[in-house]
Design a protein around this motif. Structure first.
Motif, PDB file in Angstrom:
ATOM      1  N   LEU A  86       0.831  -1.208   0.000  1.00  0.00           N
ATOM      2  CA  LEU A  86       0.000   0.000   0.000  1.00  0.00           C
ATOM      3  C   LEU A  86       0.862   1.254   0.000  1.00  0.00           C
ATOM      4  O   LEU A  86       0.598   2.209  -0.727  1.00  0.00           O
ATOM      5  CB  LEU A  86      -0.896   0.014   1.240  1.00  0.00           C
ATOM      6  N   VAL A  87       1.903   1.238   0.825  1.00  0.00           N
ATOM      7  CA  VAL A  87       2.794   2.395   0.950  1.00  0.00           C
ATOM      8  C   VAL A  87       3.493   2.684  -0.374  1.00  0.00           C
ATOM      9  O   VAL A  87       3.516   3.836  -0.854  1.00  0.00           O
ATOM     10  CB  VAL A  87       3.833   2.158   2.059  1.00  0.00           C
ATOM     11  N   LEU A  88       4.064   1.655  -0.968  1.00  0.00           N
ATOM     12  CA  LEU A  88       4.820   1.861  -2.207  1.00  0.00           C
ATOM     13  C   LEU A  88       3.905   2.232  -3.367  1.00  0.00           C
ATOM     14  O   LEU A  88       4.267   3.058  -4.212  1.00  0.00           O
ATOM     15  CB  LEU A  88       5.632   0.604  -2.527  1.00  0.00           C
ATOM     16  N   ILE A  98      -4.322   5.309   1.903  1.00  0.00           N
ATOM     17  CA  ILE A  98      -3.866   4.223   2.760  1.00  0.00           C
ATOM     18  C   ILE A  98      -4.773   4.267   3.993  1.00  0.00           C
ATOM     19  O   ILE A  98      -4.842   5.302   4.651  1.00  0.00           O
ATOM     20  CB  ILE A  98      -2.401   4.400   3.191  1.00  0.00           C
ATOM     21  N   PRO A  99      -5.473   3.176   4.307  1.00  0.00           N
ATOM     22  CA  PRO A  99      -6.420   3.235   5.423  1.00  0.00           C
ATOM     23  C   PRO A  99      -5.728   3.509   6.759  1.00  0.00           C
ATOM     24  O   PRO A  99      -4.711   2.887   7.079  1.00  0.00           O
ATOM     25  CB  PRO A  99      -7.064   1.838   5.418  1.00  0.00           C
ATOM     26  N   ILE A 129       3.548   3.089   9.510  1.00  0.00           N
ATOM     27  CA  ILE A 129       2.939   4.117  10.356  1.00  0.00           C
ATOM     28  C   ILE A 129       3.273   5.506   9.826  1.00  0.00           C
ATOM     29  O   ILE A 129       2.399   6.360   9.650  1.00  0.00           O
ATOM     30  CB  ILE A 129       3.427   3.975  11.812  1.00  0.00           C
ATOM     31  N   GLY A 130       4.550   5.737   9.555  1.00  0.00           N
ATOM     32  CA  GLY A 130       4.987   7.036   9.056  1.00  0.00           C
ATOM     33  C   GLY A 130       4.341   7.391   7.731  1.00  0.00           C
ATOM     34  O   GLY A 130       3.862   8.526   7.534  1.00  0.00           O
ATOM     35  N   ALA A 131       4.292   6.425   6.817  1.00  0.00           N
ATOM     36  CA  ALA A 131       3.707   6.674   5.502  1.00  0.00           C
ATOM     37  C   ALA A 131       2.211   6.930   5.592  1.00  0.00           C
ATOM     38  O   ALA A 131       1.676   7.835   4.936  1.00  0.00           O
ATOM     39  CB  ALA A 131       3.989   5.492   4.582  1.00  0.00           C
ATOM     40  N   THR A 132       1.526   6.136   6.405  1.00  0.00           N
ATOM     41  CA  THR A 132       0.068   6.279   6.525  1.00  0.00           C
ATOM     42  C   THR A 132      -0.314   7.637   7.096  1.00  0.00           C
ATOM     43  O   THR A 132      -1.198   8.331   6.560  1.00  0.00           O
ATOM     44  CB  THR A 132      -0.495   5.168   7.423  1.00  0.00           C
ATOM     45  N   CYS A 400      14.113  -7.559  -4.517  1.00  0.00           N
ATOM     46  CA  CYS A 400      13.757  -6.748  -3.353  1.00  0.00           C
ATOM     47  C   CYS A 400      12.715  -7.473  -2.515  1.00  0.00           C
ATOM     48  O   CYS A 400      11.829  -8.143  -3.054  1.00  0.00           O
ATOM     49  CB  CYS A 400      13.217  -5.386  -3.796  1.00  0.00           C
ATOM     50  N   ILE A 401      12.817  -7.351  -1.200  1.00  0.00           N
ATOM     51  CA  ILE A 401      11.834  -7.953  -0.309  1.00  0.00           C
ATOM     52  C   ILE A 401      10.464  -7.306  -0.472  1.00  0.00           C
ATOM     53  O   ILE A 401       9.457  -7.909  -0.110  1.00  0.00           O
ATOM     54  CB  ILE A 401      12.284  -7.852   1.167  1.00  0.00           C
ATOM     55  N   TYR A 402      10.441  -6.081  -0.999  1.00  0.00           N
ATOM     56  CA  TYR A 402       9.172  -5.388  -1.225  1.00  0.00           C
ATOM     57  C   TYR A 402       8.770  -5.583  -2.683  1.00  0.00           C
ATOM     58  O   TYR A 402       9.319  -4.953  -3.585  1.00  0.00           O
ATOM     59  CB  TYR A 402       9.299  -3.905  -0.897  1.00  0.00           C
ATOM     60  N   GLY A 403       7.802  -6.457  -2.891  1.00  0.00           N
ATOM     61  CA  GLY A 403       7.421  -6.813  -4.259  1.00  0.00           C
ATOM     62  C   GLY A 403       6.875  -5.653  -5.068  1.00  0.00           C
ATOM     63  O   GLY A 403       6.916  -5.663  -6.292  1.00  0.00           O
ATOM     64  N   ALA A 404       6.381  -4.611  -4.377  1.00  0.00           N
ATOM     65  CA  ALA A 404       5.783  -3.463  -5.076  1.00  0.00           C
ATOM     66  C   ALA A 404       6.813  -2.384  -5.410  1.00  0.00           C
ATOM     67  O   ALA A 404       6.439  -1.333  -5.947  1.00  0.00           O
ATOM     68  CB  ALA A 404       4.662  -2.861  -4.234  1.00  0.00           C
ATOM     69  N   GLN A 405       8.084  -2.615  -5.090  1.00  0.00           N
ATOM     70  CA  GLN A 405       9.099  -1.620  -5.446  1.00  0.00           C
ATOM     71  C   GLN A 405       9.089  -1.411  -6.961  1.00  0.00           C
ATOM     72  O   GLN A 405       9.130  -2.375  -7.719  1.00  0.00           O
ATOM     73  CB  GLN A 405      10.490  -2.057  -5.002  1.00  0.00           C
TER      74      GLN A 405
END
Length: 413
Positions: A86-88, A98-99, A129-132, A400-405
């Motif tokens: 969601l963040v990326l 982002i909810p 938390i920071g991004a939301t 990358c561990i973050y698939g949405a990068q």
């Protein structure tokens, strides 16, 4: 001609006003996020200490804890399960919102994961938390021109407030959104937010992990340079393996056990048995015990890093909450310690290099790991960190561990 000359000062004034607004917003967000980081981090430390005393009892409730986590997300806000995705996606302009429910859900469910012994991290919570909060703030107060700037600042504040490494946090937030491309307009707000969050979380009692190293590598020796290359390759491959395994494990678990309750309930039974059987919970939680033993003369086994890697992948792939970065620190530190002993060079220095480089490889970042090495271990081995982290980044091959990068070819910031 005259009108164009008049427009330039007007643009400069507008740009200065926007910069001032972003800095003020970053100060506010940094303070709020730093306070939340302190709360989250201090409760997590207390939970870790409590689990250490009662692991023989708590570990057997891991499957029930997993079912409760699954129920929490599906009952209150199922979208929040996507977490960093969601963040990326929001940072890349692919998502509008982002909810806010993500904030309490990810905090509570991460505490539960760690209380009952799951092998997971914590940075995912802080960054989310920071991004939301920053994304909500940007929408609420009409920062319509470029919400991404504040979102990245919020990510930096979350990471910086938790780890108290503000400079690494800034570049982590800027690098991780889109590989190979950074939004430099976000640098100043991100730095302000990260430093503010770090200051507030420290003032509220969240301590920074730091190991100032007195030794240094002699990079003028060809033998040492050879070892640096070998270490960089080893750390890069480790980060790559972690990223690939995590992605494939999530896909495999989702295919074989499509029902999320069955997935987390069934698989966490053997997971709890393994976590308990391996030295009474040695691989539970963050992995800070392995990090501590690496740098304080404790006992590190040659297989610590691979067992921690595998158990973290399993824990996260079946639906437990947390993050990957602190386990990556422990994997890299323990691997580096073992390789240092194998090569006959300082295991502590090699552990420090692994701490930074495996993190960089798995997150597909290169500046952030170098800076985290400096902020945690001091600048005495700065050149070694640059060399090893750069090699690890290249060897990783864009995993990358973050698939949405995103990639620089497909995303426009």
């Amino acid at each position: 001609m005259e009108s164009s000359l008049l427009k330039k000062p007007a643009k400069r004034i507008k740009g200065m006003k926007e910069t001032i607004f972003y800095v003020i917003a970053a100060l506010f967000l940094g303070a709020v996020i730093g306070c939340i980081d302190a709360l989250f981090g201090r409760v997590l430390i207390a939970i870790t200490d409590f689990r250490g005393r009662y692991i023989q009892i708590l570990i057997w409730f891991l499957p029930i804890a997993g079912l409760f986590i699954c129920w929490m997300y599906h009952h209150f806000n199922e979208t929040s399960l996507k977490g960093m995705t969601l963040v990326l996606e929001a940072a890349q302009g692919k998502r509008e919102d982002i909810p806010l429910a993500l904030v309490p859900l990810v905090m509570i469910c991460t505490w539960i994961t760690h209380l009952f012994g799951g092998s997971a991290g914590r940075e995912g919570v802080a960054v989310q938390i920071g991004a939301t909060l920053s994304h909500w703030f940007a929408r609420r107060f009409k920062f319509a021109d470029n919400r991404t700037i504040l979102l990245i600042a919020g990510m930096a504040a979350g990471f910086g407030g938790l780890f108290q490494t503000p400079f690494a946090a800034v570049f982590f937030a800027m690098e991780v959104v889109v590989t190979g491309k950074m939004l430099y307009q976000a640098f100043l707000p991100s730095l302000v937010a990260a430093v503010t969050a770090s200051t507030f979380s420290n003032a509220l009692g969240l301590e920074k992990f730091a190991v100032p190293l007195k030794q240094s590598f002699n990079l003028s020796e060809s033998k040492t340079m050879f070892y640096m290359v070998i270490l960089g390759v080893a750390f890069g491959l480790t980060g790559r393996v972690f990223s690939v395994l995590l992605k494939r494990a999530k896909a495999f678990m989702g295919e074989k056990l499509a029902n999320p309750y069955k997935r987390i309930g069934f698989v966490s039974i053997p997971l709890a048995i393994i976590l308990f059987a391996f030295w009474n919970g040695r691989y539970c939680g963050l992995g800070t015990n392995l990090i501590s033993q690496t740098f304080t003369g404790g006992e590190i086994f040659s297989f610590d890093w691979i067992i921690k890697l595998l158990l973290t992948v399993i824990t996260l792939s079946i639906g437990f909450q947390g993050g990957e970065v602190t386990p990556l620190f422990s994997i890299g530190a323990s691997l580096g310690f073992c390789l240092g002993n194998l090569f006959g060079i300082s295991p502590v220095l090699c552990g420090a290099l692994g701490y930074a480089a495996v993190f960089g490889s798995a997150t597909n970042t290169v500046i952030a790991p170098f800076l985290i090495g400096i902020e945690v271990f001091g600048a005495k081995n700065a050149l070694a960190f640059v060399l090893v982290c750069s090699i690890a980044y290249i060897v990783n091959g864009d995993r990358c561990i973050y698939g949405a990068q995103g990639s620089s070819n497909s995303c426009q910031l």
